[in-house]
Design a protein around this motif. Structure first.
Motif, PDB file in Angstrom:
ATOM      1  N   ARG A 141      -1.423   3.348   3.944  1.00 27.60           N
ATOM      2  CA  ARG A 141      -2.047   3.175   5.260  1.00 27.60           C
ATOM      3  C   ARG A 141      -3.555   3.388   5.216  1.00 27.60           C
ATOM      4  O   ARG A 141      -4.254   3.132   6.187  1.00 27.60           O
ATOM      5  CB  ARG A 141      -1.423   4.160   6.265  1.00 27.60           C
ATOM      6  N   ARG A 142      -4.042   3.932   4.091  1.00 23.66           N
ATOM      7  CA  ARG A 142      -5.466   4.218   3.894  1.00 23.66           C
ATOM      8  C   ARG A 142      -6.001   5.202   4.937  1.00 23.66           C
ATOM      9  O   ARG A 142      -7.110   5.071   5.441  1.00 23.66           O
ATOM     10  CB  ARG A 142      -6.300   2.927   3.884  1.00 23.66           C
ATOM     11  N   ARG A 143      -5.204   6.198   5.208  1.00 23.22           N
ATOM     12  CA  ARG A 143      -5.641   7.279   6.094  1.00 23.22           C
ATOM     13  C   ARG A 143      -4.679   8.452   5.950  1.00 23.22           C
ATOM     14  O   ARG A 143      -3.511   8.285   5.604  1.00 23.22           O
ATOM     15  CB  ARG A 143      -5.690   6.822   7.551  1.00 23.22           C
ATOM     16  N   GLY A 144      -5.194   9.654   6.227  1.00 21.56           N
ATOM     17  CA  GLY A 144      -4.366  10.843   6.179  1.00 21.56           C
ATOM     18  C   GLY A 144      -5.163  12.046   5.720  1.00 21.56           C
ATOM     19  O   GLY A 144      -6.244  11.903   5.124  1.00 21.56           O
ATOM     20  N   ARG A 145      -4.634  13.206   6.033  1.00 24.50           N
ATOM     21  CA  ARG A 145      -5.299  14.460   5.647  1.00 24.50           C
ATOM     22  C   ARG A 145      -4.268  15.443   5.109  1.00 24.50           C
ATOM     23  O   ARG A 145      -3.171  15.555   5.659  1.00 24.50           O
ATOM     24  CB  ARG A 145      -6.041  15.071   6.846  1.00 24.50           C
ATOM     25  N   ILE A 146      -4.665  16.153   4.060  1.00 19.08           N
ATOM     26  CA  ILE A 146      -3.835  17.209   3.488  1.00 19.08           C
ATOM     27  C   ILE A 146      -4.618  18.506   3.545  1.00 19.08           C
ATOM     28  O   ILE A 146      -5.759  18.578   3.073  1.00 19.08           O
ATOM     29  CB  ILE A 146      -3.454  16.892   2.032  1.00 19.08           C
ATOM     30  N   LEU A 147      -4.009  19.509   4.139  1.00 24.52           N
ATOM     31  CA  LEU A 147      -4.624  20.827   4.228  1.00 24.52           C
ATOM     32  C   LEU A 147      -3.763  21.828   3.465  1.00 24.52           C
ATOM     33  O   LEU A 147      -2.608  22.071   3.831  1.00 24.52           O
ATOM     34  CB  LEU A 147      -4.757  21.257   5.693  1.00 24.52           C
ATOM     35  N   VAL A 196      -8.145   9.150   2.005  1.00 19.91           N
ATOM     36  CA  VAL A 196      -7.280  10.301   2.283  1.00 19.91           C
ATOM     37  C   VAL A 196      -8.054  11.567   1.919  1.00 19.91           C
ATOM     38  O   VAL A 196      -8.663  11.648   0.846  1.00 19.91           O
ATOM     39  CB  VAL A 196      -5.972  10.228   1.479  1.00 19.91           C
ATOM     40  N   VAL A 197      -8.041  12.543   2.809  1.00 21.59           N
ATOM     41  CA  VAL A 197      -8.819  13.775   2.652  1.00 21.59           C
ATOM     42  C   VAL A 197      -7.910  14.920   2.232  1.00 21.59           C
ATOM     43  O   VAL A 197      -6.797  15.069   2.746  1.00 21.59           O
ATOM     44  CB  VAL A 197      -9.527  14.138   3.979  1.00 21.59           C
ATOM     45  N   VAL A 198      -8.378  15.744   1.278  1.00 20.44           N
ATOM     46  CA  VAL A 198      -7.682  16.971   0.912  1.00 20.44           C
ATOM     47  C   VAL A 198      -8.662  18.133   1.022  1.00 20.44           C
ATOM     48  O   VAL A 198      -9.821  18.029   0.600  1.00 20.44           O
ATOM     49  CB  VAL A 198      -7.078  16.890  -0.510  1.00 20.44           C
ATOM     50  N   LEU A 199      -8.218  19.219   1.627  1.00 26.35           N
ATOM     51  CA  LEU A 199      -9.030  20.420   1.799  1.00 26.35           C
ATOM     52  C   LEU A 199      -8.199  21.652   1.467  1.00 26.35           C
ATOM     53  O   LEU A 199      -7.003  21.699   1.770  1.00 26.35           O
ATOM     54  CB  LEU A 199      -9.519  20.549   3.245  1.00 26.35           C
ATOM     55  N   ASP A 200      -8.842  22.628   0.850  1.00 27.17           N
ATOM     56  CA  ASP A 200      -8.222  23.935   0.659  1.00 27.17           C
ATOM     57  C   ASP A 200      -8.955  24.926   1.548  1.00 27.17           C
ATOM     58  O   ASP A 200     -10.169  25.110   1.401  1.00 27.17           O
ATOM     59  CB  ASP A 200      -8.311  24.378  -0.800  1.00 27.17           C
ATOM     60  N   ILE A 201      -8.237  25.535   2.474  1.00 23.89           N
ATOM     61  CA  ILE A 201      -8.857  26.459   3.412  1.00 23.89           C
ATOM     62  C   ILE A 201      -8.142  27.809   3.355  1.00 23.89           C
ATOM     63  O   ILE A 201      -6.909  27.877   3.449  1.00 23.89           O
ATOM     64  CB  ILE A 201      -8.826  25.906   4.855  1.00 23.89           C
ATOM     65  N   SER A 202      -8.926  28.855   3.176  1.00 21.91           N
ATOM     66  CA  SER A 202      -8.377  30.209   3.200  1.00 21.91           C
ATOM     67  C   SER A 202      -8.559  30.807   4.586  1.00 21.91           C
ATOM     68  O   SER A 202      -9.666  30.774   5.130  1.00 21.91           O
ATOM     69  CB  SER A 202      -9.097  31.094   2.171  1.00 21.91           C
ATOM     70  N   ARG A 261      -8.720  16.680  13.525  1.00 24.27           N
ATOM     71  CA  ARG A 261      -9.660  15.795  14.223  1.00 24.27           C
ATOM     72  C   ARG A 261     -10.639  15.126  13.268  1.00 24.27           C
ATOM     73  O   ARG A 261     -11.364  14.205  13.651  1.00 24.27           O
ATOM     74  CB  ARG A 261     -10.447  16.589  15.261  1.00 24.27           C
ATOM     75  N   GLY A 262     -10.701  15.624  12.025  1.00 25.12           N
ATOM     76  CA  GLY A 262     -11.612  15.047  11.045  1.00 25.12           C
ATOM     77  C   GLY A 262     -12.949  15.738  10.950  1.00 25.12           C
ATOM     78  O   GLY A 262     -13.858  15.258  10.266  1.00 25.12           O
ATOM     79  N   ARG A 263     -13.087  16.888  11.602  1.00 25.84           N
ATOM     80  CA  ARG A 263     -14.385  17.565  11.626  1.00 25.84           C
ATOM     81  C   ARG A 263     -14.867  17.948  10.234  1.00 25.84           C
ATOM     82  O   ARG A 263     -16.073  17.963   9.966  1.00 25.84           O
ATOM     83  CB  ARG A 263     -14.304  18.815  12.511  1.00 25.84           C
ATOM     84  N   PHE A 264     -13.940  18.240   9.317  1.00 22.40           N
ATOM     85  CA  PHE A 264     -14.328  18.737   7.997  1.00 22.40           C
ATOM     86  C   PHE A 264     -14.115  17.709   6.886  1.00 22.40           C
ATOM     87  O   PHE A 264     -14.108  18.065   5.706  1.00 22.40           O
ATOM     88  CB  PHE A 264     -13.559  20.019   7.683  1.00 22.40           C
ATOM     89  N   ASP A 265     -13.963  16.447   7.247  1.00 20.83           N
ATOM     90  CA  ASP A 265     -13.735  15.417   6.239  1.00 20.83           C
ATOM     91  C   ASP A 265     -14.850  15.367   5.201  1.00 20.83           C
ATOM     92  O   ASP A 265     -14.609  15.019   4.039  1.00 20.83           O
ATOM     93  CB  ASP A 265     -13.602  14.041   6.899  1.00 20.83           C
ATOM     94  N   ALA A 266     -16.056  15.691   5.601  1.00 18.84           N
ATOM     95  CA  ALA A 266     -17.192  15.638   4.673  1.00 18.84           C
ATOM     96  C   ALA A 266     -17.058  16.660   3.544  1.00 18.84           C
ATOM     97  O   ALA A 266     -17.725  16.528   2.513  1.00 18.84           O
ATOM     98  CB  ALA A 266     -18.505  15.876   5.427  1.00 18.84           C
ATOM     99  N   LEU A 267     -16.196  17.661   3.726  1.00 17.48           N
ATOM    100  CA  LEU A 267     -15.989  18.690   2.704  1.00 17.48           C
ATOM    101  C   LEU A 267     -14.778  18.368   1.825  1.00 17.48           C
ATOM    102  O   LEU A 267     -14.235  19.249   1.163  1.00 17.48           O
ATOM    103  CB  LEU A 267     -15.801  20.058   3.375  1.00 17.48           C
ATOM    104  N   HIS A 268     -14.381  17.118   1.810  1.00 15.70           N
ATOM    105  CA  HIS A 268     -13.238  16.651   1.030  1.00 15.70           C
ATOM    106  C   HIS A 268     -13.241  17.215  -0.398  1.00 15.70           C
ATOM    107  O   HIS A 268     -14.250  17.173  -1.096  1.00 15.70           O
ATOM    108  CB  HIS A 268     -13.291  15.118   0.972  1.00 15.70           C
TER     109      HIS A 268
END
Length: 272
Positions: free
Chosen positions: A136-142, A182-188, A224-231
């Motif tokens: 789908r060329r979209r999605g986020r993984i946290l 597709v965005v992946v982020l690791d958040i503590s 919401r995509g606010r942190f996509d730039a920190l992919h």
């Protein structure tokens, strides 16, 4: 109160029956997101689901052990069949070392179980969810990570090793995912008061915990995509100025910061 700012999107949250996972599910439901709740205990998942439905959100509760690939595949199928394609995967399910002891005194079975849940679990979920996101060329993984990923800890070797490996996994897949939007982020979240942290001796005298509602707000903003730039990077919600990090995203990327790297001992280090 339900705002509906994420209406039409679907999230899958592991470990959603209690603690951080439950609060994340409620926070996303309050924004109108449909929630797929995955965990090992049906009763706690059902309780979370009822609370989400009261806010007007759609949802489904599916029991599965995240360490078992077949169970994860079936859980993902169930969520997508009932709710639709998954927009946000929250890898929250986790375990910690049962005792604060050095590695030569650990229970080997329990040590590996922590690795299975904390590292194989997210892999299993990503392996099942990512094909659809890529198509789908979209999605986020946290990935819910920890400061333990970044510093040695001789008493929580399984937990620290698993979280360090999870951060490395995110780093390894970031470039290939970026090509598919597709965005992946690791958040503590830092130290928040949950059943798991309450059992850890190191937190026995803890008086000031990090804010769980704030962590939920961070997850909502992630959706919401606010942190996509920190992919592909590590973010510590309990300590970071997130607005500043987003503003510095290009500099962080250029310096290859917020990733796990081997530090050279000096200019003569062959690994430099």
């Amino acid at each position: 109160m339900r705002s509906g700012t994420l209406e039409g999107q679907v999230a899958l949250i592991t470990g959603a029956g209690r603690g951080i996972g439950r609060e994340i599910a409620l926070g996303l439901a309050a924004e109108g997101m449909a929630v797929g709740l995955v965990g090992r205990t049906l009763q706690t998942l059902t309780d979370t689901l009822k609370a989400c439905v009261k806010q007007g959100a759609k949802g489904i509760a599916v029991t599965a052990d995240v360490a078992h690939p077949g169970a994860v595949r079936e859980a993902v199928r169930s969520v997508e069949r009932d709710l639709g394609p998954i927009d946000l995967l929250v890898n929250n399910a986790g375990q910690v070392d049962r005792a604060e002891v050095p590695i030569w005194e650990v229970d080997p079975t329990q040590w590996w179980q922590v690795l299975e849940v904390n590292l194989r679990g997210p892999f299993n979920l990503m392996r099942s969810v990512l094909p659809g996101m890529v198509e789908r060329r979209r999605g986020r993984i946290l990935n819910l990570n920890s400061g333990f990923a970044l510093r040695p800890d001789g008493h929580y070797t399984a937990y620290a090793t698993s979280k360090g490996a999870l951060l490395q996994l995110s780093d390894n897949i970031a470039d290939s995912l970026a090509a598919h939007h597709v965005v992946v982020l690791d958040i503590s979240p830092g130290a928040v008061a949950t059943d798991m942290t309450a059992r850890m001796p190191m937190f026995a005298d803890m008086k000031e915990w990090n804010s769980l509602p704030y962590m939920v707000a961070v997850v909502v903003d992630t959706a919401r995509g606010r942190f996509d730039a920190l992919h592909g990077r590590f973010v510590h919600a309990g300590r970071d100025d997130l607005q500043q990090l987003v503003a510095m995203a290009e500099e962080i990327k250029a310096k290859d910061a917020r990733t796990l790297r081997l530090r050279p001992y000096g200019e003569d280090d062959p690994l430099l």
